[in-house]
Structures are given as structure tokens and as C-alpha cells.
Design a protein around this motif. Structure first.
Motif, PDB file in Angstrom:
ATOM      1  N   VAL A   1       0.784  -1.194  -0.124  1.00 51.16           N
ATOM      2  CA  VAL A   1       0.036  -0.075   0.150  1.00 51.16           C
ATOM      3  C   VAL A   1       0.927   1.339   0.079  1.00 51.16           C
ATOM      4  N   PHE A   2       0.727   2.134  -1.098  1.00 52.03           N
ATOM      5  CA  PHE A   2       1.432   3.288  -1.097  1.00 52.03           C
ATOM      6  C   PHE A   2       0.672   4.382  -0.636  1.00 52.03           C
ATOM      7  N   ILE A   3       1.292   5.386   0.296  1.00 52.62           N
ATOM      8  CA  ILE A   3       0.508   6.450   0.676  1.00 52.62           C
ATOM      9  C   ILE A   3       1.457   7.863   0.005  1.00 52.62           C
ATOM     10  N   GLY A   4       0.399   8.845  -0.311  1.00 50.86           N
ATOM     11  CA  GLY A   4       1.281  10.184  -0.673  1.00 50.86           C
ATOM     12  C   GLY A   4       1.789  10.181  -2.119  1.00 50.86           C
ATOM     13  N   GLY A   5       1.866   8.946  -2.702  1.00 49.46           N
ATOM     14  CA  GLY A   5       2.370   8.936  -3.990  1.00 49.46           C
ATOM     15  C   GLY A   5       2.677   7.683  -4.454  1.00 49.46           C
ATOM     16  N   VAL A   6       3.225   7.271  -5.640  1.00 48.73           N
ATOM     17  CA  VAL A   6       3.392   5.925  -6.053  1.00 48.73           C
ATOM     18  C   VAL A   6       4.461   5.887  -7.231  1.00 48.73           C
ATOM     19  N   PRO A   7       5.442   4.934  -7.611  1.00 44.75           N
ATOM     20  CA  PRO A   7       6.144   4.993  -8.462  1.00 44.75           C
ATOM     21  C   PRO A   7       5.448   5.158  -9.869  1.00 44.75           C
TER      22      PRO A   7
END
Length: 1579
Positions: free
Chosen positions: A1525-1531
């Protein structure tokens, strides 16, 4: 003949193949040898059989196989040797074949008639391969044959036993041998046994490898023992602190129990009152309900007005913001140029160092007015030094230009050498190809020669091009550079000539100064001697004036030339002469005669900061009563010390037959007349006057001695300033000191505007410094020939009437050839009495080559070390039991007794302290230094054996060798000492506190009635307790709080308006308590409050009360003070106002009573505001002149440091996109591995690594910098442990550790430089603390690899070398990282690092505009059913909030777009989404709650009170995945094309929960980019 392999006889000799080594062997000899071999073989077989039968497993079996292995080893060695030869031949043949193939391929490519050349090449190749095969077979045969020969040869060597046989036995043995030979051929080798032996050998090798691994682990474990012990010691300290804390907690518990009892009773009373209030509240609620209805109408109007006010407030806020920015820019204009300040401080330190060296090199003491010529000459020297220094600077510029030209020439030479090497390499390759072609057949030669000739032609062409390039480069060298080099050489020669001329002029002057000192040691009123000395001085000055114009002319021509080494040495020599002359002049204890028109402008060592709050001056005075001018006008001027504008000064005068002390602190004059002793009643010999001022209080002393006894008359008169002023603000550039009169163009203030003095005056002291009239700038109308000085009895003011000497720390006495007064004998004895308040100093020193004897004072105790050529090295004798502390400002008698040339005895005050035995050796010395030594001796090879190189400061008397007295001032080598023992110089008016120290005294004081007190302080720390006093529960304390001064008087607090008092400068505090008010004055800025406790006024203490300076042991909240406190005073009931002598305080804990190491670093100047910084900057601009442009450029770069980041703003957002932050500063922490990684490491890193960095932190532990090799054997680190900075690196197997003494986790910026050189490590903090540690080893073996870590390390790193608490990330801000003088800005990777924000912060996680994201750990995932709740405060209207992605293409994405929140899903069938748009802006600077709830294909989105949901298609094959789970952004790679919002979120997130479980971002699996965990800038 016989066959050498089988032993069979041959009728004819077999033909031996060519190329073999087989000899022709006689048949008889063959039979004999074969018989012996067979017999020995049988014995070996039986022995081997018995050995093999006894073989067992394990290590014992290995031992039993040694004999068998010995035989096989010889066979294997021989066979290996043959195999190596065979392999070598094979390789050579293969190489030849490969080279032939290459040559054939090149010939085929060049030959246009390929078919014919190809067939010939194939034929050659075929023949070569056949030759190769034949060679291989031949090598194999040779190998087999060699193996058999070697086997027989080995057996012969190993089993060789001579035995002769009779002819009859030959036939019998022959047949038996043939039988045995056949049987041997039928036997099989010991295959099974050999296999077992190999297995045992392999097992043994494995065991050995395991042992080696265990030994390596043991060494690693052993290297960690020191770290473990260190950690245990730290734990022990922590336990002791914990024990103290528990004791305090126990006391608090007892206090709490008492408070709880009182609270219980209070609670019962409050409950009763609460019931009454509840009834009243019900009545009030009814009234409020009716009032609410009535106020509904006005409330509507009020809301409209509020909206209008809000808009107006916004306009005002924008105006205030613009005003604040303008003010900050104006403030930045006053910042100093750091380079200029550093240069100025460096120059000041150099001047101080040169002055100290000079004092030790002058041999003589001058007296009388003869020094006038020397001073004039020294001023000429100073001008010469200035011209030479300017020439030196210009010459350095020329030298730098020459060096650049030289570097360019070296670069050209390097290129020439490189191209030459390449051409030679091509030539060698061509020649090799030609040789290879010569070995080939004729057909190939014809084809290959064309290729070789072409190569040679290309090589020649390349060579010609290279030569043309070299010629062009050589011709391109500037002709001007060569000419400039030649001119530099010529000009250097001229500079040398000019320097020699200067030396010729200064050398006679130096000799004359020595002659003056010798002539004037025995003071006699001999005018002829004075005339002779004056004429000699005049001749020297005349010679100098003749040389001076020529020198100036040559200096003008030398300005642009390269410097020579002897110019620098000449400059240093000239400066030495200048300072030597001034040092001599300042210690001349001779009066001057003033005739009413005379005047002297004195040049004392004035420190205006020290004179601000406290001023003390003493002088000797004698009137010329028979002068008729006194009868006409008896009122006379004596002295003036103050500014040229007649504001802020002190003075002395005679008015109305009284001595009058006058001082002005910016307001009205204060006049203190000594009416108890009219001047007309003074004796006709010298009396001593002392004037003193502390704050606004003034005092004058008169002491009239008796010539026949020790009786003295003393008179005292006091006064004080009626107004508020308390500081004497002298300006260094405007301060003047006139004695006896003033020049005609100077206007005195009206109170001192009187005729000049008539009589003799002699200056004595100014504060702690000895001063003299002969250290003058100018003299007016003084002629020592017509008006000789008055003689003064030097012992008149000493109670003991014994000769004593004062040492100021820069001088020394030298007694040469001490055996002229006594002989070294069986018992050798030295005696001396010392009196000092200082901690360290050199008392006695003798030296002879590498042999020495030194007696020092170290931390107040004696430290004796000596070496008379002992085989065991130096011997140490110190007062380790602390029996005799001698720095208490009292005289102590020290005796050193050397008994029987083998025992050293130390005696203090006739009490045995310690003794030590050594080898029987006589003392090999003739001269002895007392109280110090020249710098070249203190810094020579013996410096490593000295505890310090500090001269003695204090008084000495009674120096004896073998009970024979020495008059130290009569010794020709004495320098920089004077008669007497001034009490002012022995008082301890100053104390230094290290943060864990304090001093205390108990006296009759009452600080809560009528009281006034004050003191100076200097510090670089923002917090600390300065003064503490208590009466019962009432406390009066003065402390530092975040740079401000706070007075706390029984709960009433008064705080200074300024917060910049921790700037390293001296500040003065005055505290006043009256029945009406409390007052706090800091640097004449007064704050006051009413006194609420008037009933305490007038009470007198019935006993002594205890008070503390610098801290308290009572466990109060404030930390102890770090810095200096000086010139303290306060009113007492039993004595007059006077400066506190801290030496008399009975309780002193870890306090130094001499010296103040607090300095004002260049960094401190950067934080100054207001007038002071502007004034200082202006003063420096006057001095630097020509460097104005350079200063302005550097100042511009300095201001850039304080500019704020670009405040970009999203038009839809209330808050700026980037909070206010320090430029180029980054914040670390929040996670254990917050860090930046840099991949570039310079090539010369192993030779020298110099880093500089600025940091601020409140954390007590954390990693700041780390780099190592892959195995972390070589490493270098800077980290924080217990608040202290530690620089650590390895030197081979040794770990070098440099640790700061003070703590730096105070939240302030500190500049840190750490250097690893070839053989030394240094840690420099704030330009003040320089810590270093030398080490040995080869620096070339120290290599590290990338990356370079800043702020933390990757998981698992540094644990091998650093304690675990400091391995975790540094929590704070870092900026201005420089490696070897170059800034490092671009990190290859960043993890949880954000800009360093200014202003307040709050809980939350901040995602910066640089981009970043958080990956949650595996315990949290988004499956088919979940609930996510969190709060956001965005600074941008668009960005990704949350993202989950699976491998099969399913995803969940939550993002903002132009203020709208959207949740988009793909469950394996198709995309579906839902959105919420708030009525008000989501980017309004407030916190907003967002919730996402999913249940299979139903998704609900809540934003504050707005709700929306969507029902998507149902996927019957859905699987609950556990994906990150990514928070605030993602690749970027994980985002699908259907997601239009791809930028990261900017703002704060807090209270993040999944399925009602709080999520801690500090425990996340990964924090990448600019993300600050647990810290969010406040709105």
C-alpha cells in the motif's frame, strides 16, 4: 644393452629418438639396479601393506599416511613439473597457431587474389596442425617417459641401499627378478587405499578451513570488546543518573503525598461549591435561552461583518508579510562577510601569537625616557612591515599566476609523454608483426609485407603529426609567462637585497636596546649615561631614516613580484622587534617628571569590553612642592582615560587642595574628592592612588607609606552615579589615555580642563594588566636630560619588605651558569615561593639536548617530569594524592631535593608530598628557566613531555639554588617580569563554568530587602542558571532562557526584551530589589515590575545566607551555566560594595578561576541584528580598503544562505506549496533509516578527507555521516552520542575516536568540520573547539567505497563499528555539506528527508513538494473488505493520496484533482469510481477527514460530512491479495494510463487508520523521497 623400461637385455642398442633424454645403459648395470629396485619394492610393499592394515579414520589416520604420502609427493612433484612443461609447450604451439591464423586472415583480406593466397594459407595451416599433433604426441611420450624415469630416480633416492651380489647369484636373481617384474606388472595400483587417503585429506582441509573461520570470527569478536566496554561504561553512567533520578522521584513522591492530602480537603470544599454553582448554572441557562432568541437577529449582521473583517484581515496579513520580508532583507544587509571575519580573527590570533613569541626573545628591561627613540623606531618598523606585507600579497598573486603557467607546462609535458608512449607501442607492435612474418613461408611474407609497410607508413604519419602537435604546443606557451618568471627571479633578488638593508638597520637597534637595559638596571642619576644612551638611540634612528626612503622606493617596485621566503622571515623579525619593544616599555617601573606643559599619550593593552562594567587603575604620585607654578595655580590635571568626544571617561585631578576622582558614564559627571587628606599634607615621597569603578559605584583609595617602617596611612572615599547609567562605553578607535597633560589640540571636559601636572607619576596597573608610561604613543615636552625621573623605593609598599617578582604569563627569568652560586652535590636543592590563582603554568625548566627537568602546575597541583638520559625514559613525579593545591592565591614554598643522584623529593610548605627513585645520574644542566621559557624551547622536542606550554602568571620570590639567592631582575636573560606583587592581578574576579560546575558562598546578605547586584557574563549557550539564592520558599534567580535574561524573584518574572545575549560577547546585568519594585538591567536596558511582597522590606538576616553562581546542586529546573561570569558585586550588610573575589569562596565545583575560553566565532556574527553589526561592519570596511569589491561579492553569497525558498502557491490553496524553510538545509529523522546517499567519492579520499557541515538537533543520539568499504573494515563516521559529537574512523585495526566535551543537542546551528589526514584526525566545532588525535599507519591501505551516507545509514549498516543507539538516523537539520572544499548537493537517493522548515510544527506526516511516498509494512493491506480513515491538510489541490496495486492488474487509487477527492478501482472486470467535492475548498489550510469503506464491489467515500458511493460489477473469482500500500504517491511504473492524476500529494496526513488500527508511518516498510515522519509544519 638393456631396455630402460622393462630391464630386458637387447642384442643391439635401440635407436634413441631425437629430442629424448634416454641414455644408453649397460645391461649388467641395469640388472643390478633392477634387482635392487625389486628387493626394495618388496620391502616397501610389505611395509605399505602393514601400514594400510592399521589405518583408521580421523586425525590419527592422517599421521599414519604421512610416510606413504611422502613417496607419492615426490612422484607428483616430478609429474607436475613435466606436465607444466608439456602445457607450456602446448600453449606456445597454440599461440603460434593462433598468430599464424591471424596473419593468414589479414593476408587474405589484403590480397585481391584471394583464392591463390587462401589455398597457400590453408596448406600452411594444415601443415601447422600436423606439426602441432606430432608435437603433442611427442610431448605425451616425453611425459610418460619422464614420469617413469622420475619414479625410478625417486625410489633410488628414497630407498637407496648399496648391496653387492656375487656372480653366481646373478643368474638366480635374474630369474627371480623377471618373475617379480611380471608379478608387479600384473598388480593393480592401490586404488581403494588412495581414495581413502584423499577423503581423509579433504576432511582435514575442511576442518582446517572451519578452524580458520572460527579464528576470524574470534578476532572480530575481540575487536568489539572495547566497544562493549565503552557501552557498559555509558550504561553505568546512565544507571548512576537513573539512581539520582529515582532519589529525586522519591522526594517528589513524598512532596506529592503532602500535596494530595491538601488537594483532598480542597476537593471536598470544591464539591460543595460545585453543587451551589450547578443550581446557579441552571438559572443562567434559562436566561441564555431567552437571550439566544433575542440575539438571532444581531448574529446575522455580525456574520456579515465578520466576513468583511476576514477580507480586510487578509489584506493586512499580506501587507504584514511583505513588511516582514522587507525587514528580513534589511536585516540581512547587516550580516558580516564570513570570509572577512575569519580572516580578521585569523590575523588577530597571528598577532597575538607573534606578540607572545616576542616577549620571550627580548633580553633586557628598559627604563626612563630612553624608550622614546625605540618606540619611534618601532613605529617605523611597523610601517616597513605594512609595506612589505602589501608587497607580499602582490607577490603571492604573481606566484599563483606563475604556478598556473607551470601547471599548464606540466600538462603539456604529460600529453607529450602519453603520445610518445602510444607511438612506441605502435612501433613495437609493427616490429612484432614483422618478426612473425619473417618466420612464415615466402608466400606469406610477400602478402604480409605490404600490410606491415602500410602500418609503418601510418605510424610515421602519426609520428609526424605528433611532432607537429608538440611543436605547436611548445610554441603556444606564452612568451609573457617566461618573461614574467625571469622578472620574478630578478625582483626576488631585489627584495632580498631590500630585506638585508632592513636587517642591517634593525640589528644595531636591537643591540642598542640590550645596551640600554644593561646600563639602566642599576638606576643612577647620571646624566652622562643618559646622554650616551640617547645619542646611541639617535644614531640608530638616523640610520633608519637614511635607509627608509630607499626602502620605500624598492617596496613600490616589489609590489607585483613573487615573494621570497626570507621576506616573510624578515616581516616576522620586524614584528618581533616591535612587540619586544612594546613589551619592554610596558614593564618599565620608572616614573616620568612632568613640568606643567608635558603630556604622555599611553598605549596600554585596553580591552574596552573588560572596562565597561569594571575599571580599576593604580599609580604612584609625587608632588614637586617647591615649584613656583603650583603656588600660582594649585589645581592640576593628572590623567584622562575616555573617548575623544569627552563622553564616557574617567579622570583624576587636584582641585581645592583635594585629590578628585571624576568619571562620566554618558550623563552627569561624578566627582569624588578625597577631603580627608589634603594634598598639601602629603609627604615628599611617592604615595599610591587607586581608583575603582564597578557599575555606577566609584571608589578612590590613597595609601601613604612610611619610609622607616611598614606602617601605612590609608584613605577611602566613595560615590555613585545618580542616573541610570552603569557602563563605561569606550570605543576602541576613539579611546585615548593621557597622563600629566594633554596635547594642545585636545579639548578636555570642563571638570578636568586644568593646567598640567607638576611632579612625578608612575603607572602601575589597569585592571589585571601591568602598564607603564614608557609604553606610549606620543610624548609632549618631556626631556629626561633636563628633568630626570624621581627615584622610588620598590619595597615601600610590600608588607614583608622582601623582593617579589610578577610574571604576566609571557615573560620568564633565565639564570645562566647557576653553579657560580653553588655546586651540584650529593644533595641538590631548589627552593622557590609562588603565589597564583591560575590553574596551569611552568615554574622551573632546565634543558640540555634531549635531557630535561620541568616543574609545572597542572590543574592547580604540581607536576614534575625529568629525564637525565635514563635508559627507561622520563620519570614522572606528580601530586597524585592531591595533597597540596597551590593555586589559591597564597604564597607556597616549593622545594625540590635531588638526593644521592638517584632520588627526587618534592616538598611543599615544608611538608613531604612525594618522592621517586631513578637510575643514579647527576643533573647535567647549567642554566634554568623560571616562570616560562622561549617559544622555540617550549615547542621543541621536549614539548611532548610537558603538561602544557603556558607561562606562569602570578608572583614568585625567594628563588634559591643550594640555598643561594638569585635576584631574577639582575639576570641578563630575564624578560617580561617586574618588581612587586600587585593584589589586583591575583584576585579571581572571573570564573568559567562548564555546564556541570558552580561556586557558592555564605555571607550576610538579604536579597529581598534593599539590594543591588550585578555581574558580567559571556556565553554561547541559550540556557543556563547564572545566579541562585533562596530564603525558605522564596527564590531569587537570574538565568538564561533561549538567549534572553530572566529574573525570577519569588515568582515575579522579568525577562529582557532581547534574545541574543548568547552571542559570545560580554554583557552586564544589574539587579535591584526595593520595597516598591524589582528591576533588571541588561546592558543599560531596564525592565521592572512592582514588588508584591512589601511586608518583607527592612528585614535583616540573623545568619549567613548561601548563594550560588553558575548553577546549583539543589536539583532545580534550570541547567547549569556554560560560560564566564566576572566582576560580580552586590550590596552587603557587613562590608562596602566591592568586586567579588571568587578565590575566597569556600565551595568551588569544577570551576576554573582564571581565563575564559568562550570566544565569539564567525558564526555568532551571522546572527547579530541591529546597530552593532552595522557598526562593526563599517569599522572593518575602513581597514580593508582595496578589498571592498571582494567583500561585497562575498557578502552577497552570505546573504543567499538566509533567503527563503520560493513560496509557490496553488491558486486554489490557502497555504503556500512550500513552508518557510532554510535554504540548502534538510531535515532528517522520523524513521530509523532516514538518509541521503551520494555516489561520488573523490580519488584522493584515502589521502585526505575533509568534511564541513552545519547541524542543529535536540536528539541525544543519531548518525550524521558514514562511509565504509564493503566489509566495513575501513570506515569513517560522525554521530551524536549523549548529546556529544563523536568523530570516529579506523587506522588499520585501531579505532580512532574524537569526542566533544560539550553537548550540542541544544537546537541551535553549529558548524562542524571533521578531517581525516594522513596521520591525524581533527574535529573542529564552531571554530572554537579544535580536537585532534594523531595515529600511525599507511593511508594508502585505507580505502572506502560508495555510497556516502548523510543523516543515517541503510538497514544493517554501521552496526559493526558504531553503538546501536547512534546507528539510527540523526533527528534534526543538516546543511552546507562540503567535501574537500566543494559543496555536495545532488543525492543519488533520498529516504525520508525534507527541507528544514522554520517555525512551529505539529504531529503528522508531511509530504514535501520534492515528491515522495510511504510504503506500509505487510501487516496492513487492502483486500476485498476494509475501512481506511485519515485526515489531510493539503498544500496543493491535486495529488495521489493512496494506491494499492496487485500483480494481476487490479488496483485501488485515491487522489485529489482540483479539490475533488476520487476513489477509483479495478476488480479484474472493469474500472469504476466515485468522487466527492466539498462546498468549501479542500485546500483551505484546515484539517479534513477522509474515509473509504469497501465491501467487495461496493465502495463508499466520506469527505468531512459529504458522502458518496458506487456499486461496481461483482467478480465471483475475486481473491483477497496482500499487496503493498502506497501513501502520498506511487512510482510512475505502477500507474495505469487511465489514472490522470500522477503527481504526489503535498501536505500533511495524520491519524491514519486501517480497519480501526492506527498505522505508524515510522514503522513503514519504506519511506522514499522528501517525507517527514511524525513532524508537520504548522499552518
Amino acid at each position: 644393452m638393456c631396455d630402460s623400461l622393462t630391464g630386458e637385455c637387447l642384442a643391439d642398442s635401440p635407436e634413441v629418438s631425437t629430442g629424448t633424454d634416454c641414455p644408453t645403459i649397460s645391461c649388467d648395470k641395469c640388472i643390478w639396479d633392477l634387482t635392487d629396485d625389486i628387493r626394495l619394492a618388496v620391502l616397501a610393499i610389505d611395509e605399505s601393506k602393514s601400514t594400510l592394515l592399521s589405518i583408521s579414520t580421523g586425525v590419527a589416520a592422517q599421521k599414519r599416511l604421512n610416510d606413504l604420502n611422502l613417496t607419492t609427493t615426490h612422484l607428483q612433484a616430478a609429474m607436475s613439473k613435466k606436465k607444466n612443461h608439456a602445457v607450456l609447450w602446448t600453449i606456445q604451439v597454440d599461440d603460434a597457431a593462433d598468430e599464424m591464423n591471424d596473419l593468414l586472415r589479414e593476408a587474405a583480406a589484403l590480397d585481391e587474389q584471394g583464392n591463390e593466397a587462401s589455398s597457400k594459407g590453408l596448406l600452411v595451416q594444415k601443415e601447422t596442425m600436423e606439426t602441432n599433433n606430432r608435437a603433442t604426441q611427442l610431448v605425451q611420450q616425453l611425459s610418460n617417459m619422464g614420469d617413469n624415469i622420475q619414479e625410478i630416480s625417486s625410489k633410488m633416492k628414497y630407498y637407496a641401499i648399496q648391496q653387492e651380489l656375487s656372480p653366481e647369484e646373478i643368474a638366480q636373481k635374474l630369474s627371480v627378478a623377471e618373475e617379480m617384474l611380471k608379478e608387479i606388472k600384473r598388480r593393480k595400483p592401490f586404488t581403494n587405499q588412495r581414495q581413502l587417503a584423499d577423503e581423509e585429506e579433504n576432511a582435514a582441509e575442511e576442518l582446517l578451513q572451519q578452524v580458520e573461520e572460527f579464528h576470524e570470527r574470534y578476532n572480530d569478536t575481540r575487536s568489539l570488546v572495547s566497544d562493549v566496554l565503552e557501552q557498559l561504561s555509558e550504561q553505568d553512567v546512565k544507571l548512576s543518573d537513573l539512581e539520582e533520578a529515582l532519589d529525586q522521584a522519591f522526594d517528589y513522591v513524598i512532596q506529592t503525598e503532602g500535596i494530595n492530602k491538601e488537594n483532598t480537603a480542597s476537593l471536598q470544599r470544591h464539591e460543595k461549591q460545585h453543587e451551589k454553582i450547578k443550581d446557579q448554572i441552571d438559572e443562567v441557562n434559562g436566561i441564555l435561552l431567552s437571550a439566544t432568541t433575542i440575539l438571532a437577529g444581531p448574529e446575522k449582521v455580525n456574520s456579515e461583518l465578520s466576513e468583511v473583517i476576514k477580507n480586510v484581515s487578509g489584506f493586512y496579513a499580506e501587507i504584514d508579510g511583505a513588511k516582514k520580508e522587507l525587514q528580513e532583507k534589511l536585516a540581512n544587509l547587516s550580516l558580516f562577510d564570513d570570509d572577512l571575519v575569519e580572516k580578521a580573527m585569523h590575523h588577530a590570533h597571528n598577532l597575538r601569537r607573534l606578540a607572545d613569541e616576542l616577549d620571550r626573545n627580548l633580553y633586557g628591561v628598559d627604563t626612563n625616557g630612553l624608550v622614546q627613540r625605540a618606540i619611534n623606531a618601532s613605529n617605523a618598523y611597523e610601517n616597513i612591515a605594512g609595506y612589505i606585507e602589501e608587497a607580499n600579497k602582490a607577490a603571492l598573486l604573481a606566484l599563483n599566476t606563475t604556478n598556473r603557467v607551470n601547471d599548464a607546462a606540466v600538462g603539456i609535458d604529460t600529453q607529450v609523454i602519453y603520445h610518445k608512449g602510444k607511438s612506441e607501442e605502435l612501433l613495437n607492435r609493427a616490429m612484432e608483426l614483422q618478426r612473425t612474418a619473417d618466420d612464415s613461408n615466402d608466400l606469406t611474407i610477400a602478402d604480409t609485407s605490404r600490410h606491415v609497410n602500410g602500418t609503418l607508413a601510418r605510424m610515421n604519419a602519426l609520428r609526424s603529426q605528433l611532432m607537429r602537435a608538440i611543436t605547436k604546443m611548445q610554441s603556444a606557451e606564452p612568451v609573457e609567462a617566461r618573461e614574467r618568471l625571469e622578472q620574478a627571479k630578478l625582483k626576488t633578488a631585489e627584495a632580498v637585497s631590500a630585506t638585508m638593508t632592513v636587517m642591517e638597520a634593525t640589528t644595531p637597534m636591537d643591540e642598542n636596546v640590550r645596551l640600554w637595559s644593561q646600563n639602566l638596571q642599576d638606576f643612577q642619576h647620571n646624566s652622562a649615561a643618559y646622554d650616551s644612551a640617547v645619542h646611541s638611540a639617535g644614531d640608530a634612528v638616523k640610520k633608519l631614516t637614511e635607509v627608509f626612503p630607499q626602502l620605500l622606493d624598492k617596496l613600490r617596485r616589489v609590489e607585483q613580484k613573487a615573494p621570497a621566503n626570507n621576506i616573510s622571515s624578515s616581516i616576522q623579525r620586524i614584528r618581533e622587534l616591535i612587540a619586544q619593544t612594546r613589551s619592554v616599555a610596558s614593564k618599565v617601573q620608572v616614573s616620568m617628571m612632568f613640568g606643567g606643559q608635558s603630556a604622555v599619550e599611553v598605549n596600554p593593552k585596553i580591552n574596552v569590553e573588560e572596562l565597561k562594567s569594571f575599571t580599576s587603575m593604580s599609580l604612584y604620585i609625587k608632588f614637586q612642592k617647591d615649584n613656583p607654578q603650583l603656588e600660582a595655580s594649585p589645581d592640576r590635571f593628572i590623567l584622562y582615560l575616555g573617548n575623544k568626544n569627552a563622553k564616557h571617561y574617567i579622570g583624576l585631578a587636584i582641585k581645592n587642595d583635594n585629590l578628585v576622582y571624576i568619571y562620566n558614564l554618558g550623563g552627569q559627571d561624578v566627582e569624588i574628592p578625597l577631603d580627608a587628606k589634603p594634598v598639601s599634607t602629603w609627604p615628599s615621597y611617592f604615595s599610591i592612588i587607586k581608583i575603582e569603578r564597578i557599575g555606577r559605584h566609584g571608589k578612590m583609595f590613597l595609601t601613604v607609606p612610611s619610609l622607616s617602617s611598614t606602617a601605612e596611612e590609608k584613605f577611602i572615599k566613595k560615590g555613585e552615579v545618580p542616573g541610570p547609567g552603569s557602563l563605561l562605553n569606550l570605543e576602541p578607535e576613539n579611546a585615548v589615555f593621557y597622563v600629566g597633560g594633554v596635547p594642545p589640540d585636545f579639548k578636555l571636559p570642563p571638570s578636568l580642563n586644568l593646567p598640567g601636572f607638576i611632579g612625578c607619576l608612575e603607572l602601575a596597573t589597569l585592571n589585571d594588566d601591568v602598564i607603564s608610561l614608557y609604553n606610549f604613543k606620543h610624548v609632549y615636552n618631556i626631556d629626561t636630560t633636563t628633568s630626570p625621573p624621581c627615584a622610588r623605593n620598590k619595597l615601600a609598599f610590600t608588607q614583608s619588605r622582601a623582593v617579589s617578582y610578577f610574571f604576566d604569563g609571557s615573560g620568564y627569568a633565565l639564570a645562566r651558569n647557576i653553579e657560580r652560586r653553588g655546586r651540584f652535590s650529593q644533595v641538590t636543592r631548589f627552593d622557590i615561593e609562588v603565589r597564583t590563582p591560575t590553574d596551569n603554568g611552568l615554574i622551573l625548566l632546565m634543558i640540555n639536548g634531549s635531557m630535561f627537568f620541568s616543574l609545572e602546575m597542572h590543574n592547580g597541583f604540581l607536576y614534575l617530569r625529568y629525564d637525565f638520559g635514563f635508559s627507561t625514559g622520563p620519570v614522572l613525579l606528580e601530586d597524585s594524592m592531591k595533597k597540596a593545591q597551590i593555586n589559591d592565591a597564597k604564597f607556597h614554598e616549593i622545594s625540590i631535593i635531588y638526593h644521592n643522584s638517584k632520588k627526587m623529593i618534592l616538598v611543599v610548605d615544608r611538608r613531604h608530598i612525594k618522592s621517586v627513585d631513578n637510575e643514579r645520574t647527576a643533573m647535567p644542566f647549567t642554566d634554568i628557566y623560571i616562570g616560562g621559557a622561549p617559544a622555540e624551547i617550549l615547542h621543541s622536542s621536549i614539548s611532548s613531555h610537558l603538561a602544557g606550554s603556558i607561562g606562569f602568571k602570578g608572583c614568585m620570590k625567594g628563588f634559591q639554588f643550594q640555598k643561594k639567592d638569585f635576584n631574577l631582575l639582575e639576570e641578563p636573560g630575564t624578560l617580561g617580569i617586574s618588581y612587586g606583587c600587585p593584589e589586583d592581578s591575583l584576585m579571581s574576579r572571573k570564573a568559567y563554568f562548564n555546564g556541570e560546575s558552580f561556586i557558592a558562598s555564605s555571607q550576610k546578605v538579604s536579597l529581598f530587602s534593599e539590594f543591588e547586584g550585578g555581574f558580567n557574563f559571556r556565553t554561547l549557550q541559550p540556557n543556563g542558571l547564572l545566579f541562585y539564592y533562596s530564603e525558605g520558599s522564596d527564590v531569587l534567580s537570574i538565568s538564561m532562557d533561549r538567549g534572553a535574561v530572566v529574573l525570577n524573584a519569588s515568582g515575579t518574572k522579568i525577562q529582557s526584551p532581547d534574545r541574543n545575549y548568547n552571542d559570545g560577547k560580554t554583557h552586564f546585568i544589574i539587579t535591584s530589589v526595593t520595597p516598591e519594585r524589582y528591576e533588571l538591567t541588561v546592558d543599560d536596558k531596564k525592565q521592572s515590575k512592582k514588588n508584591p511582597a512589601k511586608d518583607r522590606a527592612g528585614k535583616s538576616p540573623d545568619s549567613d545566607k548561601k548563594f550560588y553562581f553558575g548553577g546549583s546542586p539543589l536539583g532545580i529546573q534550570q541547567a547549569n551555566f556554560t560560560g564566564c561570569i566576572s566582576n560580580a558585586y552586590f550590596t552587603r550588610l557587613d562590608r562596602e560594595v566591592e568586586v567579588e573575589d571568587f578565590q575566597q569562596y569556600p565551595e568551588k565545583v569544577q570551576t576554573s578561576l582564571y581565563g575564559c575560553p568562550v570566544e565569539s566565532p564567525p558564526v555568532a556574527l551571522l546572527h547579530k541584528k541591529g546597530k552593532n553589526s552595522s557598526k562593526a561592519k563599517g569599522n572593518r570596511n575602513k581597514k580593508v580598503g582595496r578589498d571592498k569589491d571582494k567583500i561585497s561579492q562575498s557578502s552577497t553569497g552570505l546573504k543567499k544562505l538566509y533567503q527563503e525558498v520560493n513560496m509557490q502557491r496553488d491558486p486554489q490553496c490557502h497555504l503556500p506549496m512550500n513552508p518557510k524553510a532554510t535554504e540548502h538545509a534538510y531535515q532528517f529523522g522520523g524513521t530509523a533509516n532516514s538518509r541521503q546517499e551520494f555516489d561520488h567519492i573523490p580519488k584522493d579520499f584515502s589521502q585526505r578527507a575533509q568534511f564541513s557541515i552545519s547541524l542543529k538537533t535536540h536528539s541525544s543520539h543519531g548518525m550524521i555521516f558514514y562511509v565504509s568499504d564493503q566489509k566495513e573494515t575501513n570506515f569513517m563516521a560522525l554521530f551524536v552520542a549523549h548529546g556529544r559529537l563523536i568523530f570516529m574512523f579506523n587506522a588499520g585495526h585501531q579505532k580512532i575516536r574524537i569526542k566533544s566535551q560539550e553537548k550540542y543537542n541544544d537546537g541551535l546551528w553549529h558548524n562542524v568540520i571533521f578531517i581525516r589526514g594522513k596521520n591525524i584526525g581533527r574535529l573542529i566545532i564552531d571554530g572554537l573547539r579544535v580536537l585532534e588525535e594523531p595515529f600511525g599507519g599507511n593511508a594508502n591501505t585505507w580505502q572506502v567505497t560508495e555510497p556516502l551516507y548523510i543523516g543515517g545509514v541503510a538497514p544493517g549498516k554501521a552496526v559493526k563499528n558504531i553503538q546501536i543507539n547512534s546507528v539510527y538516523s540523526f533527528s534534526g537539520c543538516l546543511s552546507n555539506l562540503q567535501l574537500n572544499g566543494r559543496s555536495i548537493t545532488s543525492a543519488s537517493q533520498t529516504f525520508s528527508v525534507t527541507p528544514c522548515f522554520e517555525g512551529p510544527s505539529e504531529a503528522g506526516t508531511y509530504f514535501s513538494s520534492e515528491g515522495g511516498y510511504v510504503v506500509l509494512d505487510e501487516s496492513f493491506s487492502l483486500g476485498l473488505k476494509f475501512e481506511v480513515v485519515f485526515e489531510i491538510r493539503p498544500r496543493s489541490s491535486s495529488g495521489i493520496l493512496l494506491h494499492g496495486h496487485s500483480v494481476n492488474g487490479e488496483y485501488l487509487n485515491m487522489h485529489m484533482r482540483n479539490g475533488q477527492v476520487t476513489v477509483k478501482l479495478n476488480n479484474g472486470i472493469r474500472d469504476f469510481s466515485t468522487s466527492v467535492t466539498l462546498k468549501q475548498s479542500l485546500c483551505d489550510g484546515r484539517w479534513h477527514r477522509i474515509a473509504v469503506i469497501r465491501d467487495a464491489n461496493v465502495v463508499q467515500l466520506d469527505v468531512d460530512s459529504e458522502v458518496n458511493h458506487v456499486v461496481g460489477p461483482l467478480n465471483p473469482k475475486a481473491i483477497d491479495h496482500r499487496e503493498p500500500v502506497f501513501i502520498g504517491g506511487v512510482p510512475e511504473s505502477l500507474l495505469t494510463s487511465s489514472l490522470t492524476t500522477r503527481n504526489s500529494f503535498i501536505g500533511c496526513i495524520r491519524n491514519f487508520m486501517i480497519d480501526e488500527k492506527p498505522v505508524s508511518f515510522s514503522k513503514a516498510a519504506l519511506v522514499s523521497g522528501a517525507v517527514s515522519i511524525n513532524t508537520c509544519p504548522a499552518a
